[in-house]
Design a protein around this motif. Structure first.
Motif, short mmCIF file in Angstrom:
data_model
loop_
_atom_site.label_atom_id
_atom_site.label_comp_id
_atom_site.label_asym_id
_atom_site.label_seq_id
_atom_site.Cartn_x
_atom_site.Cartn_y
_atom_site.Cartn_z
N LYS A 56 0.83 -1.20 0.00
CA LYS A 56 0.00 0.00 0.00
C LYS A 56 0.87 1.26 0.00
CE LYS A 56 -3.45 2.41 2.73
NZ LYS A 56 -3.98 2.57 4.06
N GLU A 57 1.88 1.30 0.85
CA GLU A 57 2.78 2.45 0.92
C GLU A 57 3.53 2.62 -0.40
OE1 GLU A 57 5.31 2.02 4.31
OE2 GLU A 57 3.62 1.93 5.69
N TYR A 58 3.98 1.52 -0.99
CA TYR A 58 4.68 1.58 -2.27
C TYR A 58 3.77 2.16 -3.34
CZ TYR A 58 6.85 0.03 -6.62
OH TYR A 58 7.39 -0.01 -7.88
N ASN A 59 2.54 1.65 -3.42
CA ASN A 59 1.61 2.11 -4.44
C ASN A 59 1.26 3.58 -4.28
OD1 ASN A 59 1.52 -0.34 -5.76
ND2 ASN A 59 -0.31 -1.05 -4.68
N GLU A 60 1.17 4.07 -3.05
CA GLU A 60 0.86 5.48 -2.82
C GLU A 60 1.95 6.39 -3.37
OE1 GLU A 60 0.23 5.67 1.39
OE2 GLU A 60 -1.82 4.92 1.24
N GLY A 61 3.17 5.91 -3.43
CA GLY A 61 4.28 6.71 -3.94
C GLY A 61 4.44 6.65 -5.45
N GLN A 62 3.68 5.78 -6.11
CA GLN A 62 3.79 5.63 -7.56
C GLN A 62 2.79 6.56 -8.26
OE1 GLN A 62 6.20 3.82 -9.03
NE2 GLN A 62 6.86 3.48 -6.93
N LYS A 63 3.26 7.20 -9.31
CA LYS A 63 2.40 8.09 -10.07
C LYS A 63 1.80 7.38 -11.28
CE LYS A 63 4.49 12.28 -8.45
NZ LYS A 63 4.19 11.96 -7.11
N ARG A 64 2.51 6.38 -11.81
CA ARG A 64 2.03 5.65 -12.99
C ARG A 64 1.31 4.38 -12.55
NH1 ARG A 64 7.31 4.99 -16.57
NH2 ARG A 64 6.22 3.04 -16.90
N ASN A 65 0.14 4.13 -13.11
CA ASN A 65 -0.65 2.94 -12.75
C ASN A 65 0.08 1.66 -13.07
OD1 ASN A 65 -2.77 4.30 -11.62
ND2 ASN A 65 -3.90 4.46 -13.53
N ASP A 66 0.88 1.64 -14.14
CA ASP A 66 1.57 0.40 -14.51
C ASP A 66 2.68 0.03 -13.54
OD1 ASP A 66 3.10 2.57 -15.44
OD2 ASP A 66 4.03 1.35 -17.00
N ARG A 67 3.03 0.92 -12.63
CA ARG A 67 4.06 0.63 -11.63
C ARG A 67 3.48 0.21 -10.30
NH1 ARG A 67 9.42 3.75 -12.40
NH2 ARG A 67 9.69 3.37 -14.60
#
Length: 70
Positions: A56-67
């Protein structure tokens, strides 16, 4: 000096193996009653429990959906 090796799991895991739902050829069936099961849960639930907050924390820091991880 002996060489060093490393291994990585492949695939989704096997609950049948982890839960000992079958008896392999190299197992003494009379001793299977000695096996202990401490926790029995799906691999998905165990992964979520162990890594859910980090994902969850990793995804919050990503701007691109594919990442983003699912």
């Amino acid at each position: 000096m002996a060489g060093r090796t490393i291994s990585f799991p492949k695939g989704d895991g096997s609950l049948a193996h982890n839960n000992r739902e079958f008896i392999a050829n190299n197992v003494c069936p009379e001793r299977t009653g000695w096996n202990k099961t401490y926790i029995r849960e799906s691999i998905v639930d165990a992964y979520e429990k162990c890594f859910g907050e980090a994902v969850k924390e990793y995804n919050e820091g990503q701007k691109r959906n594919d990442r983003k991880n699912q």
